[in-house]
Design a protein around this motif. Structure first.
Motif, PDB file in Angstrom:
ATOM      1  N   ARG A   8       1.866   6.789  -6.841  1.00  0.00           N
ATOM      2  CA  ARG A   8       0.800   7.679  -7.281  1.00  0.00           C
ATOM      3  C   ARG A   8       1.133   9.157  -7.059  1.00  0.00           C
ATOM      4  NH1 ARG A   8      -3.544   5.338  -3.940  1.00  0.00           N
ATOM      5  NH2 ARG A   8      -2.791   3.237  -4.127  1.00  0.00           N
ATOM      6  N   TYR A  17       3.989   1.507  -1.068  1.00  0.00           N
ATOM      7  CA  TYR A  17       4.662   1.582  -2.370  1.00  0.00           C
ATOM      8  C   TYR A  17       3.710   2.137  -3.428  1.00  0.00           C
ATOM      9  CZ  TYR A  17       6.777   0.107  -6.739  1.00  0.00           C
ATOM     10  OH  TYR A  17       7.295   0.084  -7.998  1.00  0.00           O
ATOM     11  N   ASN A  18       2.483   1.640  -3.450  1.00  0.00           N
ATOM     12  CA  ASN A  18       1.509   2.126  -4.426  1.00  0.00           C
ATOM     13  C   ASN A  18       1.188   3.597  -4.206  1.00  0.00           C
ATOM     14  OD1 ASN A  18       1.285  -0.303  -5.792  1.00  0.00           O
ATOM     15  ND2 ASN A  18      -0.333  -1.058  -4.437  1.00  0.00           N
ATOM     16  N   ASP A  64       0.832  -1.206   0.000  1.00  0.00           N
ATOM     17  CA  ASP A  64       0.000   0.000   0.000  1.00  0.00           C
ATOM     18  C   ASP A  64       0.868   1.258   0.000  1.00  0.00           C
ATOM     19  OD1 ASP A  64      -2.287  -1.535   0.023  1.00  0.00           O
ATOM     20  OD2 ASP A  64      -2.675  -1.257   2.175  1.00  0.00           O
TER      21      ASP A  64
END
Length: 116
Positions: free
Chosen positions: A113, A108-109, A106
């Motif tokens: 973004r 890393y994502n 989470d």
């Protein structure tokens, strides 16, 4: 009755290192140096270390379950409740590792973004 003030904890590991035995607000880091709880920046543990400890905990609990299962199967032990406890510990350590992985993904994502 004295109520301790709220202190900033930078990681889960800080909780176990918080030295409350003598009533002082000190943190003991891995080199056994004592620092003020307010300046706990030097006592931060990298995520890699926490993740490696979680992996090692999964391995250790799995090995203990296997030892208990073998002892029960061969009749060397009749301690069924300890086997059940070790299975619960193993499941809990696997769940913790999975949640750590999920949080890392989470994070890393979320970083991916971000716009520059």
């Amino acid at each position: 009755m004295f109520i301790d003030p709220i202190q900033t904890l930078n990681s889960i590991a800080d909780i176990s290192r918080l030295n409350k035995a003598d009533g002082s607000d000190k943190l003991v880091n891995s080199t056994n140096d004592i620092t003020d709880a307010g300046s706990a920046q030097g006592a931060q543990i990298p995520f890699k270390t926490v993740y490696e400890e979680a992996i090692q905990d999964v391995i250790n609990t799995d090995q203990q379950v296997n030892v208990d299962a073998q002892a029960l199967a061969t009749g060397k032990s009749d301690n069924l409740h300890q086997y059940s406890i070790d299975i619960a510990k193993a499941q809990l350590s696997i769940n913790l590792l999975a949640e750590l992985r999920n949080k890392a993904l989470d994070s890393y994502n979320e970083i991916m973004r971000m716009s520059v």
